[in-house]
Write an enzyme that holds these catalytic residues in place. Structure first.
Site, PDB file in Angstrom:
ATOM      1  N   ASN A   9       0.877  -1.176   0.000  1.00 20.53           N
ATOM      2  CA  ASN A   9       0.000   0.000   0.000  1.00 20.53           C
ATOM      3  C   ASN A   9       0.907   1.216   0.000  1.00 20.53           C
ATOM      4  O   ASN A   9       1.448   1.585   1.033  1.00 20.53           O
ATOM      5  CB  ASN A   9      -0.899  -0.023   1.252  1.00 20.53           C
ATOM      6  CG  ASN A   9      -1.721   1.250   1.378  1.00 20.53           C
ATOM      7  OD1 ASN A   9      -1.812   2.042   0.442  1.00 20.53           O
ATOM      8  ND2 ASN A   9      -2.332   1.439   2.548  1.00 20.53           N
ATOM      9  N   TRP A  10       1.074   1.782  -1.189  1.00 23.04           N
ATOM     10  CA  TRP A  10       2.032   2.897  -1.326  1.00 23.04           C
ATOM     11  C   TRP A  10       1.506   4.189  -0.711  1.00 23.04           C
ATOM     12  O   TRP A  10       2.244   5.143  -0.555  1.00 23.04           O
ATOM     13  CB  TRP A  10       2.344   3.143  -2.798  1.00 23.04           C
ATOM     14  CG  TRP A  10       3.135   2.057  -3.465  1.00 23.04           C
ATOM     15  CD1 TRP A  10       3.541   0.849  -2.926  1.00 23.04           C
ATOM     16  CD2 TRP A  10       3.643   2.078  -4.804  1.00 23.04           C
ATOM     17  NE1 TRP A  10       4.258   0.146  -3.845  1.00 23.04           N
ATOM     18  CE2 TRP A  10       4.332   0.864  -5.009  1.00 23.04           C
ATOM     19  CE3 TRP A  10       3.577   3.001  -5.854  1.00 23.04           C
ATOM     20  CZ2 TRP A  10       4.957   0.556  -6.219  1.00 23.04           C
ATOM     21  CZ3 TRP A  10       4.187   2.703  -7.062  1.00 23.04           C
ATOM     22  CH2 TRP A  10       4.867   1.494  -7.239  1.00 23.04           C
ATOM     23  N   LYS A  11       0.195   4.247  -0.438  1.00 26.34           N
ATOM     24  CA  LYS A  11      -0.442   5.476   0.073  1.00 26.34           C
ATOM     25  C   LYS A  11      -0.124   6.644  -0.887  1.00 26.34           C
ATOM     26  O   LYS A  11      -0.029   6.410  -2.094  1.00 26.34           O
ATOM     27  CB  LYS A  11       0.015   5.740   1.509  1.00 26.34           C
ATOM     28  CG  LYS A  11      -0.171   4.483   2.388  1.00 26.34           C
ATOM     29  CD  LYS A  11      -0.024   4.713   3.853  1.00 26.34           C
ATOM     30  CE  LYS A  11      -0.251   3.389   4.572  1.00 26.34           C
ATOM     31  NZ  LYS A  11      -0.240   3.515   6.031  1.00 26.34           N
ATOM     32  N   HIS A  94      -9.617   1.458   4.289  1.00 32.47           N
ATOM     33  CA  HIS A  94      -8.388   1.612   5.070  1.00 32.47           C
ATOM     34  C   HIS A  94      -8.639   2.578   6.231  1.00 32.47           C
ATOM     35  O   HIS A  94      -9.419   3.518   6.099  1.00 32.47           O
ATOM     36  CB  HIS A  94      -7.263   2.138   4.169  1.00 32.47           C
ATOM     37  CG  HIS A  94      -5.930   2.117   4.841  1.00 32.47           C
ATOM     38  ND1 HIS A  94      -5.527   3.107   5.700  1.00 32.47           N
ATOM     39  CD2 HIS A  94      -4.936   1.200   4.817  1.00 32.47           C
ATOM     40  CE1 HIS A  94      -4.326   2.802   6.170  1.00 32.47           C
ATOM     41  NE2 HIS A  94      -3.946   1.650   5.651  1.00 32.47           N
ATOM     42  N   GLU A  96      -7.033   4.964   7.336  1.00 33.07           N
ATOM     43  CA  GLU A  96      -6.803   6.385   7.019  1.00 33.07           C
ATOM     44  C   GLU A  96      -8.001   6.985   6.297  1.00 33.07           C
ATOM     45  O   GLU A  96      -8.314   8.167   6.468  1.00 33.07           O
ATOM     46  CB  GLU A  96      -5.506   6.526   6.199  1.00 33.07           C
ATOM     47  CG  GLU A  96      -4.281   6.318   7.084  1.00 33.07           C
ATOM     48  CD  GLU A  96      -3.078   5.726   6.374  1.00 33.07           C
ATOM     49  OE1 GLU A  96      -3.007   5.761   5.135  1.00 33.07           O
ATOM     50  OE2 GLU A  96      -2.193   5.200   7.090  1.00 33.07           O
ATOM     51  N   GLU A 166      -5.936  -4.815  10.319  1.00 30.95           N
ATOM     52  CA  GLU A 166      -4.922  -3.805  10.613  1.00 30.95           C
ATOM     53  C   GLU A 166      -5.263  -3.096  11.916  1.00 30.95           C
ATOM     54  O   GLU A 166      -6.091  -2.172  11.923  1.00 30.95           O
ATOM     55  CB  GLU A 166      -4.857  -2.778   9.486  1.00 30.95           C
ATOM     56  CG  GLU A 166      -4.494  -3.372   8.139  1.00 30.95           C
ATOM     57  CD  GLU A 166      -3.810  -2.367   7.228  1.00 30.95           C
ATOM     58  OE1 GLU A 166      -2.707  -2.655   6.782  1.00 30.95           O
ATOM     59  OE2 GLU A 166      -4.381  -1.287   6.993  1.00 30.95           O
ATOM     60  N   GLY A 172       2.015   2.384  10.708  1.00 25.27           N
ATOM     61  CA  GLY A 172       2.979   3.468  10.560  1.00 25.27           C
ATOM     62  C   GLY A 172       3.635   3.895  11.862  1.00 25.27           C
ATOM     63  O   GLY A 172       4.287   4.931  11.933  1.00 25.27           O
ATOM     64  N   SER A 212       2.918  -2.088  10.267  1.00 28.05           N
ATOM     65  CA  SER A 212       4.370  -2.171  10.503  1.00 28.05           C
ATOM     66  C   SER A 212       4.939  -3.562  10.234  1.00 28.05           C
ATOM     67  O   SER A 212       5.864  -4.004  10.907  1.00 28.05           O
ATOM     68  CB  SER A 212       4.708  -1.709  11.930  1.00 28.05           C
ATOM     69  OG  SER A 212       4.294  -0.371  12.133  1.00 28.05           O
ATOM     70  N   GLY A 233       2.665  -1.120   4.264  1.00 28.62           N
ATOM     71  CA  GLY A 233       2.763   0.310   3.965  1.00 28.62           C
ATOM     72  C   GLY A 233       4.212   0.714   3.751  1.00 28.62           C
ATOM     73  O   GLY A 233       4.785   0.525   2.679  1.00 28.62           O
ATOM     74  N   GLY A 234       4.817   1.251   4.791  1.00 30.18           N
ATOM     75  CA  GLY A 234       6.181   1.788   4.707  1.00 30.18           C
ATOM     76  C   GLY A 234       7.178   0.870   4.026  1.00 30.18           C
ATOM     77  O   GLY A 234       7.973   1.320   3.179  1.00 30.18           O
TER      78      GLY A 234
HETATM   79  P1  PGA Z   1       2.507   0.318   7.620  1.00 35.71           P
HETATM   80  O1  PGA Z   1       1.100   0.551   6.895  1.00 35.71           O
HETATM   81  O2  PGA Z   1       3.055  -0.983   7.099  1.00 35.71           O
HETATM   82  O3  PGA Z   1       3.348   1.494   7.217  1.00 35.71           O
HETATM   83  O4  PGA Z   1       2.252   0.275   9.080  1.00 35.71           O
HETATM   84  C1  PGA Z   1       0.214  -0.519   6.703  1.00 35.71           C
HETATM   85  C2  PGA Z   1      -1.069  -0.002   6.094  1.00 35.71           C
HETATM   86  O5  PGA Z   1      -1.487   1.114   6.442  1.00 35.71           O
HETATM   87  O6  PGA Z   1      -1.694  -0.676   5.256  1.00 35.71           O
END
Ligand code: PGA
Length: 250
Positions: A9-11, A94, A96, A166, A172, A212, A233-234
């Site tokens: 998930n590149w956001k 998600h 966010e 999640e 994050g 994470s 994500g990251g």
């Molecule tokens: P993260 O993000 O791996 O940076 O914690 C995961 C996500 O939001 O899907």
């Protein structure tokens, strides 16, 4: 046996040129993966990613979509638009989007159904906030979010949905659920699906962990029996890190 699925998930990261460069690095590195590999990228990167991933095992995903067929929804994209652009997966709900863009369990359900109707595999995100876990509401929250998201789908349709568990406090933040916490809560989600739609459906649905997840913790998480993959994500933004996660069994 459920086939694992690792999705990046590149956001809101990467220009089309940066996206192409990352995917070109990934293509040879993940070609022998023993899991499905997906990158969920900003819509402006769709064509660059599709071109760079041509002929490879990397599938294109989006990070959101609207539930209407078309119409006066400025700034939104429909399932048909995604599908016509080569998108085969879409992240829905998600945290966010729930937190910053007013996404609710109701709209998550509408989006999930619209994705399925268009032949796009939804990756539906569920998970509790930190204070919800501390108050002992984790199971109730994920059961409710899961049932709400899947309402109105047939058993056959639900088998092909991907769920991403999640815990919001782990996204994050560098905090990860322990292997056992993640496994236990994913087991709760699977049980809720079984109670509502039967064991055959529950056994078929792939449920990822997200929050994470990285090269250092992927092995422990993926060795848990309930965990069928990860939403990353990251660690999906750098080719060596995402490769190490995807190739977790090497
Ligand atoms: P993260 O993000 O791996 O940076 O914690 C995961 C996500 O939001 O899907």
């Amino acid at each position: 046996m459920r086939r694992p699925i690792i999705a990046g998930n590149w956001k809101m990261n990467k220009t089309p040129a940066e996206a192409a460069a990352l995917v070109k690095e990934l293509v040879p590195a993940v070609q022998n993966a023993n899991c499905d590999v997906v990158v969920c990228v900003p819509a402006v990167c769709f064509s660059a990613v599709l071109e760079a991933a041509k002929g490879s095992n990397i599938r294109l995903g989006a990070q959101n979509m609207h539930f209407a067929k078309n119409g006066a929804f400025t700034g939104e994209l429909s399932a048909d638009m995604l599908s016509a652009s080569g998108v085969t997966y879409v992240i829905i709900g998600h945290s966010e989007r729930r937190q910053y863009f007013g996404e609710t369990d109701k709209t998550v359900n509408l989006r999930t159904r619209a994705a399925v109707a268009a032949g796009i595999t939804p990756i539906v995100c569920v998970g509790e906030l930190k204070d919800e876990r501390e108050s002992g509401y984790t199971n109730a929250i994920v059961e409710y979010q899961t049932r709400m998201a899947l309402t109105g789908l047939t058993q056959e349709e639900i088998k092909n949905v991907v769920i991403a568990y999640e815990p919001v406090w782990a996204i994050g933040t560098g905090l990860t659920a322990t292997d056992e916490q993640a496994n236990e809560t994913i087991g709760v989600i699977r049980k809720a699906i079984e109670q509502s739609w039967g064991k055959e459906v529950a056994d078929a649905v792939r449920i990822q962990y997200g929050g994470s997840m990285n090269p250092a913790n992927v092995k422990g998480l993926m060795s848990q029996p309930e965990i069928d993959g990860g939403l990353i994500g990251g660690a999906s933004l750098k080719a060596p890190d995402f490769t190490a996660v995807v190739m977790f069994d090497r």
